[in-house]
Write a protein that holds these residues in place. Structure first.
Motif, PDB file in Angstrom:
ATOM      1  N   LEU A   1      91.191  49.083  24.240  1.00 15.12           N
ATOM      2  CA  LEU A   1      91.793  48.612  25.480  1.00 15.12           C
ATOM      3  C   LEU A   1      92.397  47.237  25.266  1.00 15.12           C
ATOM      4  CD1 LEU A   1      89.012  49.599  28.058  1.00 15.12           C
ATOM      5  CD2 LEU A   1      91.032  50.898  27.356  1.00 15.12           C
TER       6      LEU A   1
ATOM      7  N   PHE B   1      92.990  43.887  27.327  1.00 11.24           N
ATOM      8  CA  PHE B   1      92.469  43.258  28.536  1.00 11.24           C
ATOM      9  C   PHE B   1      93.308  42.069  28.966  1.00 11.24           C
ATOM     10  CE2 PHE B   1      88.293  44.972  29.625  1.00 11.24           C
ATOM     11  CZ  PHE B   1      88.035  45.779  28.530  1.00 11.24           C
ATOM     12  N   GLY B   2      93.339  41.839  30.288  1.00  6.44           N
ATOM     13  CA  GLY B   2      93.799  40.574  30.814  1.00  6.44           C
ATOM     14  C   GLY B   2      92.671  39.556  30.755  1.00  6.44           C
ATOM     15  N   LYS B   3      93.001  38.312  31.150  1.00  6.76           N
ATOM     16  CA  LYS B   3      92.006  37.241  31.074  1.00  6.76           C
ATOM     17  C   LYS B   3      91.041  37.253  32.257  1.00  6.76           C
ATOM     18  CE  LYS B   3      94.969  34.217  28.334  1.00  6.76           C
ATOM     19  NZ  LYS B   3      95.616  32.880  28.232  1.00  6.76           N
TER      20      LYS B   3
ATOM     21  N   TYR C   1      84.132  44.465  20.785  1.00 10.78           N
ATOM     22  CA  TYR C   1      85.063  43.481  21.308  1.00 10.78           C
ATOM     23  C   TYR C   1      84.431  42.098  21.182  1.00 10.78           C
ATOM     24  CZ  TYR C   1      87.602  47.278  23.657  1.00 10.78           C
ATOM     25  OH  TYR C   1      88.311  48.417  23.943  1.00 10.78           O
TER      26      TYR C   1
ATOM     27  N   GLY D   1      88.167  31.881  28.642  1.00 12.54           N
ATOM     28  CA  GLY D   1      89.585  31.771  28.961  1.00 12.54           C
ATOM     29  C   GLY D   1      90.471  32.789  28.280  1.00 12.54           C
ATOM     30  N   GLN D   2      89.868  33.728  27.551  1.00 10.93           N
ATOM     31  CA  GLN D   2      90.654  34.754  26.876  1.00 10.93           C
ATOM     32  C   GLN D   2      90.174  36.134  27.275  1.00 10.93           C
ATOM     33  OE1 GLN D   2      91.730  34.478  22.785  1.00 10.93           O
ATOM     34  NE2 GLN D   2      91.069  32.354  22.599  1.00 10.93           N
ATOM     35  N   GLY D   3      91.054  37.100  27.154  1.00  6.83           N
ATOM     36  CA  GLY D   3      90.655  38.481  27.395  1.00  6.83           C
ATOM     37  C   GLY D   3      89.815  39.001  26.244  1.00  6.83           C
ATOM     38  N   LEU D   4      89.137  40.110  26.473  1.00  4.76           N
ATOM     39  CA  LEU D   4      88.397  40.749  25.391  1.00  4.76           C
ATOM     40  C   LEU D   4      89.381  41.197  24.310  1.00  4.76           C
ATOM     41  CD1 LEU D   4      86.458  41.106  27.938  1.00  4.76           C
ATOM     42  CD2 LEU D   4      85.570  43.095  26.715  1.00  4.76           C
ATOM     43  N   ARG D   5      88.971  41.026  23.040  1.00  8.90           N
ATOM     44  CA  ARG D   5      89.824  41.442  21.920  1.00  8.90           C
ATOM     45  C   ARG D   5      89.068  42.422  21.034  1.00  8.90           C
ATOM     46  NH1 ARG D   5      91.564  35.987  19.194  1.00  8.90           N
ATOM     47  NH2 ARG D   5      89.471  35.370  19.895  1.00  8.90           N
ATOM     48  N   LEU D   6      89.775  43.465  20.612  1.00 11.88           N
ATOM     49  CA  LEU D   6      89.175  44.559  19.856  1.00 11.88           C
ATOM     50  C   LEU D   6      88.988  44.169  18.387  1.00 11.88           C
ATOM     51  CD1 LEU D   6      88.274  47.557  19.938  1.00 11.88           C
ATOM     52  CD2 LEU D   6      90.635  48.142  19.325  1.00 11.88           C
TER      53      LEU D   6
ATOM     54  N   GLN E   1      85.746  53.267  29.058  1.00 11.69           N
ATOM     55  CA  GLN E   1      84.751  52.743  28.139  1.00 11.69           C
ATOM     56  C   GLN E   1      83.646  52.071  28.935  1.00 11.69           C
ATOM     57  OE1 GLN E   1      86.628  50.318  25.103  1.00 11.69           O
ATOM     58  NE2 GLN E   1      88.169  51.862  24.697  1.00 11.69           N
TER      59      GLN E   1
END
Lengths: 110, 116
Positions: A98, A100-102, B35, B40-45, B105
């Motif tokens: 996925l 994601f946004g923040k 992840y 301040g950041q989105g989740l990263r894979l 998920q």
């Protein structure tokens, strides 16, 4: 490259004051758009999946809608327990994970 | 109770050490994911696996390694090659990851790793 932008970054509301959170996205071949709720120090909790433009889903005080460019999470008459960070994510045609946004940090004051 | 468990909840590592984060699920899901979440950041894979004995790199795989010897388990090793490992690590699973599918998920409670 898939991209997700959420706005506002933070939102403070009074109890009972309805509002909407925005999730704008660009994706190649949308397979699904997902909304999650995350409380501090915990894993995201699944809320909704939207698959196609025009689709709407509801759960208690939350309603999620989807267009070809964005999704909204509407919160009706919120309560303090609705305070959390709300995350939006997309799954594109070429991706297995996925994007994601923040997130939007929502605070509901009694 | 079906769900995803991660351990430990908190982990402290000295620079230069490798550490392994555990993720177990009893949902009978085929696909599992790791992840990373930073303020301040989105989740990263980091990595994902669609089937036992197979896994693929995500967007930020450098400095990490995984294995998938059992359907229920997907451990993540943070190696000394990872330059900035301090973060909140989240494991997730989904029913399957067949091309064209769009399964939500479900996430575990997370492990907070701090490098001293």
């Amino acid at each position: 490259e898939d991209q997700v932008t959420q706005s506002p970054e933070a939102l403070r509301l009074q109890e009972g004051e309805s509002s909407s959170l925005n999730c704008s996205y660009t994706v190649s071949g949308l397979r699904g758009l997902f909304w999650y709720r995350q409380d501090p120090g915990k894993g995201p909790e699944f809320l909704f999946t939207l698959y196609s433009a025009g689709e709407e889903k509801e759960k208690e005080r939350l309603k999620a809608t989807l267009t070809k460019k964005e999704s909204f999470l509407h919160i009706t008459a919120p309560k303090p327990e609705d305070s959390a960070t709300y995350l939006c994510a997309v799954q594109g045609g070429g991706a297995d994970g996925l994007t994601f946004g923040k997130g939007t940090h929502l605070i509901i004051q009694p | 109770d079906g769900g995803i468990t991660q351990s430990p909840k908190y982990l402290f590592r000295k620079e230069g050490q490798n550490v392994t984060l555990s993720c177990e699920q009893n949902l009978n899901h085929d696909a599992m994911y790791w992840y990373r979440q930073d303020p301040g950041q989105g989740l990263r894979l980091i990595y994902y696996s669609q089937i036992v004995n197979d896994f693929q790199k995500g967007d930020i795989a450098e400095g990490y390694s995984v294995s998938r010897e059992k359907k229920e388990s997907f451990p993540l090793t943070v190696t000394s090659a990872q330059k900035n490992p301090t973060a909140f690590y989240l494991c997730a699973s989904s029913i399957d990851s067949e091309p064209g599918s769009y399964n939500e998920q479900f996430f575990g409670p997370g492990t907070r790793l701090t490098v001293l």
